[in-house]
Design a protein around this motif. Structure first.
Motif, short mmCIF file in Angstrom:
data_model
loop_
_atom_site.label_atom_id
_atom_site.label_comp_id
_atom_site.label_asym_id
_atom_site.label_seq_id
_atom_site.Cartn_x
_atom_site.Cartn_y
_atom_site.Cartn_z
N ASP A 1 -11.66 0.98 3.42
CA ASP A 1 -12.29 -0.34 3.47
C ASP A 1 -11.25 -1.45 3.42
O ASP A 1 -11.30 -2.42 4.18
N GLU A 2 -10.31 -1.27 2.52
CA GLU A 2 -9.21 -2.24 2.42
C GLU A 2 -8.43 -2.34 3.73
O GLU A 2 -8.10 -3.42 4.19
N ALA A 3 -8.13 -1.17 4.27
CA ALA A 3 -7.34 -1.14 5.51
C ALA A 3 -8.09 -1.85 6.63
O ALA A 3 -7.51 -2.66 7.37
N LYS A 4 -9.38 -1.58 6.71
CA LYS A 4 -10.18 -2.21 7.76
C LYS A 4 -10.21 -3.72 7.60
O LYS A 4 -10.25 -4.48 8.57
N GLU A 5 -10.21 -4.12 6.37
CA GLU A 5 -10.30 -5.55 6.06
C GLU A 5 -8.97 -6.27 6.29
O GLU A 5 -8.92 -7.31 6.93
N ALA A 6 -7.89 -5.66 5.78
CA ALA A 6 -6.66 -6.44 5.69
C ALA A 6 -5.50 -5.90 6.54
O ALA A 6 -4.69 -6.66 7.05
N ILE A 7 -5.43 -4.57 6.70
CA ILE A 7 -4.23 -4.02 7.30
C ILE A 7 -4.39 -3.80 8.79
O ILE A 7 -3.57 -4.25 9.60
N ARG B 1 -12.47 3.46 -0.50
CA ARG B 1 -11.95 2.12 -0.86
C ARG B 1 -10.70 1.81 -0.03
O ARG B 1 -10.54 0.71 0.49
N LEU B 2 -9.84 2.80 0.06
CA LEU B 2 -8.60 2.61 0.80
C LEU B 2 -8.89 2.24 2.26
O LEU B 2 -8.28 1.33 2.83
N TYR C 1 -2.88 7.20 8.45
CA TYR C 1 -4.07 6.42 8.73
C TYR C 1 -4.95 6.98 9.83
O TYR C 1 -6.18 6.98 9.70
N GLN D 1 -12.18 6.93 -3.79
CA GLN D 1 -10.91 6.21 -3.68
C GLN D 1 -10.47 6.11 -2.21
O GLN D 1 -9.97 5.06 -1.77
N VAL E 1 0.85 -1.19 0.00
CA VAL E 1 0.00 0.00 0.00
C VAL E 1 0.89 1.24 0.00
O VAL E 1 2.00 1.21 0.54
#
Lengths: 159, 159
Positions: free
Chosen positions: A111-117, A108-109, A45, A105, A38
């Motif tokens: 959402d991704e962070a919440k999911e994976a990072i 999305r970022l 963040y 965007q 990322v």
DNA sequence: CGACGTTATATAACGCGTTATATAAATCGG
DNA sequence: CCGATTTATATAACGCGTTATATAACGTCG
């Protein structure tokens, strides 16, 4: 190997030491983020998270929510606007205020962070210091020793 | 009053939070030093203390002892040499190395600090967090709340 | 002994925090 | 309603940490 003076001085250099540990944690966290490919700096963040959690917010309110100075968030916002993840628009009723919100965007970022990072970071930090108890200085020593033994980015890899 | 996002995120933003607390402690410590009419920055004391405690030391060994990067201490040393409290001289046997020691003025400064300043700081910090126990995040919250309630420079004034 | 790699320090550029101050918009008082 | 004050954000300058790289001295080896 020279003695760790900051540690040895105990409460006297507590500020220096906490700052040092914080920087080390941030650096390790950055490694985790980099490894996941990322492009956002770890330090940004909290700002993104604040905007997502509290909704569109004026600059000054963001500064309060993050506990940093207003010029600090103004600068961070400018960078994130340049990256296309935040949008800032003047409030219709009060042209002095500027409301900050996530772009598509940016959402999305997050959402991704919440999911994976974020879960990965939280698990690594919890692994490092979730079990700690006792006097503050002992816990700090345990954190420093723990980071030296196994940095955050080697802890609790995603299962 | 907006929610404190960094606190709310717990382990996820621990690095940011510890850095923030460290900066706050340093800022309060600086106030104590200022009130006592000394002209040295709080952040320089660990370096002075290290030189005094460990004796004349090369730049790189100082960096190790303080847990900071070599360029960081090189710069601090340069400032303290300008102020006349440190002296740096090349090692006779190895011209690459530079040994750093206290000047007479530097020694006086450290003696004063040991006598009047450091005990005051240590007492204030101990007052703030000497009694703490339990999980790390709870202690951090107590420290932040404690600093808000009564900053370091209002704690344990010299008897 | 001279070239080459290594080691110690210095310098440069940047990150991210701060405080102090400038600018522009809103509000308040006469 | 206009000038003065207040409020919100932006900009500038600095502190103190980092990494990357340059420079100079040392040691080693052909």
């Amino acid at each position: 190997m020279a003695e760790d003076v900051v540690r040895a001085f105990g409460f006297l250099s507590l500020g220096t030491r906490m700052k040092r540990i914080g920087e080390r944690l941030q650096a390790d966290t950055q490694k985790i983020i980099d490894e996941m490919g990322v492009e956002i700096a770890a330090s940004q963040y909290p700002l993104l998270a604040a905007v997502e959690r509290l909704g569109p917010l004026a600059v000054g309110d963001l500064a309060d929510a993050l506990g940093v100075s207003q010029p600090g968030v103004t600068r961070s916002i400018a960078q994130l606007v340049d990256l296309g993840v935040l949008r800032a628009e003047p409030a219709p009723d009060d042209q002095r205020r500027k409301f900050v919100s996530l772009t598509a965007q940016g959402q999305r970022l997050v959402d991704e962070a919440k999911e994976a990072i974020w879960p990965r970071i939280e698990a690594a930090v919890a692994d490092l210091c979730g079990k700690l108890d006792g006097p503050l200085l002992d816990q700090l020593a345990a954190i420093e020793d723990g980071l030296t033994a196994l940095p955050l980015n080697r802890r609790e890899p995603k299962p």
